[in-house]
Design a protein around this motif. Sequence first.
Motif, PDB file in Angstrom:
ATOM      1  N   ILE A  90       6.301  -4.041   3.982  1.00 15.88           N
ATOM      2  CA  ILE A  90       5.470  -2.834   4.558  1.00 15.88           C
ATOM      3  C   ILE A  90       6.508  -2.224   5.709  1.00 15.88           C
ATOM      4  N   ARG A  91       7.153  -3.014   6.274  1.00 17.42           N
ATOM      5  CA  ARG A  91       7.904  -2.596   7.565  1.00 17.42           C
ATOM      6  C   ARG A  91       9.062  -1.670   6.980  1.00 17.42           C
ATOM      7  N   LYS A  92       9.548  -1.810   5.778  1.00 20.58           N
ATOM      8  CA  LYS A  92      10.648  -1.058   5.447  1.00 20.58           C
ATOM      9  C   LYS A  92      10.209  -0.011   4.437  1.00 20.58           C
ATOM     10  N   LEU A  93       8.838   0.127   4.144  1.00 24.13           N
ATOM     11  CA  LEU A  93       8.193   1.209   3.418  1.00 24.13           C
ATOM     12  C   LEU A  93       8.258   2.462   3.990  1.00 24.13           C
ATOM     13  N   ASP A  94       8.733   3.519   3.333  1.00 22.68           N
ATOM     14  CA  ASP A  94       8.824   4.866   3.901  1.00 22.68           C
ATOM     15  C   ASP A  94       7.980   5.824   3.183  1.00 22.68           C
ATOM     16  N   GLU A  95       8.386   6.043   1.736  1.00 16.66           N
ATOM     17  CA  GLU A  95       7.664   6.646   0.726  1.00 16.66           C
ATOM     18  C   GLU A  95       7.580   6.148  -0.326  1.00 16.66           C
ATOM     19  N   LEU A  96       6.455   5.884  -1.136  1.00 17.20           N
ATOM     20  CA  LEU A  96       6.491   5.325  -2.340  1.00 17.20           C
ATOM     21  C   LEU A  96       6.120   6.070  -3.462  1.00 17.20           C
ATOM     22  N   ASN A  97       6.865   6.730  -4.509  1.00 14.46           N
ATOM     23  CA  ASN A  97       6.160   7.615  -5.532  1.00 14.46           C
ATOM     24  C   ASN A  97       5.722   6.895  -6.439  1.00 14.46           C
ATOM     25  N   LEU A  98       4.634   7.312  -7.421  1.00 14.62           N
ATOM     26  CA  LEU A  98       4.035   6.720  -8.218  1.00 14.62           C
ATOM     27  C   LEU A  98       4.468   7.618  -9.608  1.00 14.62           C
ATOM     28  N   GLU A  99       4.972   6.993 -10.420  1.00 18.54           N
ATOM     29  CA  GLU A  99       5.504   7.729 -11.522  1.00 18.54           C
ATOM     30  C   GLU A  99       4.987   7.500 -12.970  1.00 18.54           C
ATOM     31  N   SER A 100       4.016   6.671 -13.139  1.00 16.82           N
ATOM     32  CA  SER A 100       3.236   6.388 -14.213  1.00 16.82           C
ATOM     33  C   SER A 100       1.734   6.248 -14.174  1.00 16.82           C
ATOM     34  N   ASN A 101       0.795   6.258 -15.107  1.00 18.97           N
ATOM     35  CA  ASN A 101      -0.394   6.152 -15.096  1.00 18.97           C
ATOM     36  C   ASN A 101      -0.935   4.778 -14.841  1.00 18.97           C
ATOM     37  N   ILE A 102       0.258   3.792 -15.043  1.00 20.22           N
ATOM     38  CA  ILE A 102      -0.134   2.471 -14.917  1.00 20.22           C
ATOM     39  C   ILE A 102       0.901   1.777 -13.996  1.00 20.22           C
ATOM     40  N   THR A 103       0.732   1.408 -12.752  1.00 18.32           N
ATOM     41  CA  THR A 103       1.584   0.913 -11.886  1.00 18.32           C
ATOM     42  C   THR A 103       1.364  -0.582 -11.420  1.00 18.32           C
ATOM     43  N   PHE A 104       2.124  -1.581 -11.597  1.00 17.57           N
ATOM     44  CA  PHE A 104       1.957  -2.922 -11.388  1.00 17.57           C
ATOM     45  C   PHE A 104       2.547  -3.469 -10.216  1.00 17.57           C
ATOM     46  N   LEU A 105       1.893  -4.201  -9.241  1.00 12.84           N
ATOM     47  CA  LEU A 105       2.575  -4.495  -8.028  1.00 12.84           C
ATOM     48  C   LEU A 105       2.841  -5.934  -8.116  1.00 12.84           C
ATOM     49  N   VAL A 106       4.200  -6.502  -8.015  1.00 12.30           N
ATOM     50  CA  VAL A 106       4.563  -7.975  -8.355  1.00 12.30           C
ATOM     51  C   VAL A 106       5.262  -8.413  -6.944  1.00 12.30           C
ATOM     52  N   GLY A 107       5.053  -9.751  -6.739  1.00  6.87           N
ATOM     53  CA  GLY A 107       5.585 -10.405  -5.773  1.00  6.87           C
ATOM     54  C   GLY A 107       4.930 -11.751  -5.383  1.00  6.87           C
ATOM     55  N   GLU A 108       5.715 -12.383  -4.708  1.00  6.91           N
ATOM     56  CA  GLU A 108       5.006 -13.846  -4.089  1.00  6.91           C
ATOM     57  C   GLU A 108       3.819 -13.530  -3.370  1.00  6.91           C
ATOM     58  N   ASN A 109       3.164 -14.428  -3.060  1.00 13.14           N
ATOM     59  CA  ASN A 109       1.980 -14.664  -2.047  1.00 13.14           C
ATOM     60  C   ASN A 109       2.478 -14.190  -0.873  1.00 13.14           C
ATOM     61  N   GLY A 110       1.876 -13.411  -0.263  1.00  6.64           N
ATOM     62  CA  GLY A 110       2.450 -12.923   1.239  1.00  6.64           C
ATOM     63  C   GLY A 110       3.194 -11.728   1.393  1.00  6.64           C
ATOM     64  N   SER A 111       3.803 -11.346   0.048  1.00  2.94           N
ATOM     65  CA  SER A 111       4.869 -10.200   0.016  1.00  2.94           C
ATOM     66  C   SER A 111       4.244  -8.905   0.535  1.00  2.94           C
ATOM     67  N   GLY A 112       2.755  -8.585   0.413  1.00  3.98           N
ATOM     68  CA  GLY A 112       2.539  -7.433   0.724  1.00  3.98           C
ATOM     69  C   GLY A 112       1.787  -6.726  -0.255  1.00  3.98           C
ATOM     70  N   LYS A 113       1.660  -7.164  -1.412  1.00  2.00           N
ATOM     71  CA  LYS A 113       1.374  -6.547  -2.371  1.00  2.00           C
ATOM     72  C   LYS A 113      -0.249  -6.101  -2.446  1.00  2.00           C
TER      73      LYS A 113
END
Length: 243
Positions: free
Chosen positions: A26-49
């Motif tokens: 989250i701290r390093k997030l600047d802009e996040l572009n979404l490029e598909s009708n389906i976007t999956f968010l993955v990561g370990e527990n606590g990663s911010g998804k």
Amino acid sequence: MFLKKITLLHEDIPSFSTYPFSIPSIRKLDELNLESNITFLVGENGSGKSTLLEAIADKCGFHTAGGGRNNSYEVFASGSSLSNYIRLSWLPKITNGFFLRAESFYHFATYLDEMDDPRAYNSYGGKSLHEQSHGESFLSLFLNRFNGDAIYLLDEPEAALSPARQLTFLKILHDLAEEGNSQFIIATHSPILLGCPNANILSFDNGEISKIAYEDTDHYQITKYFLQHREKFLADLLREDDE
């Protein structure tokens, strides 16, 4: 697609040392572009998804314990502190949609029952979600509530689904996205769902949000190795526990 971009408003954040801004991704997030009708968010527990997904839901006006814009019920600590510091860029802007949070779906089902209006069940299979198994209630939602011109935000939808039911949901997901008028953002740990064609996968691991190929996800690699080398995998794992 409807939601095109998510921007973190760095200049408005009072401190990056407090949660959730202290989460590296989250701290390093600047802009996040979404490029598909389906976007999956993955990561370990606590990663911010899930934290980001909840903030998007709150910004959309959806109930952050689950529901759409017209659902209002009291659940402890259901707000999002991140939503005040993100900007959503739409083309076009839509208001229809739903936020599914697996861990609080019980509260949403109870809310429908407390409305004491049989019409409330029309979008959920025609009967109380509490009168269906957990997996059946999820599929009732997917089959009856989900339709076009909407954005759907799903937090671990596989939680109540068997592998076979996950494949059923994958087909629903794919078909709605192929029609071109539904957008999905999904936080998941399921290697089955992640295999959906034409989806983008964003990893929240390694302290940043970055696009990742299906075969490069831990979900795929660990599952594949376990299935191909189960005895060795378990022997090594259990040996570590004994040491």
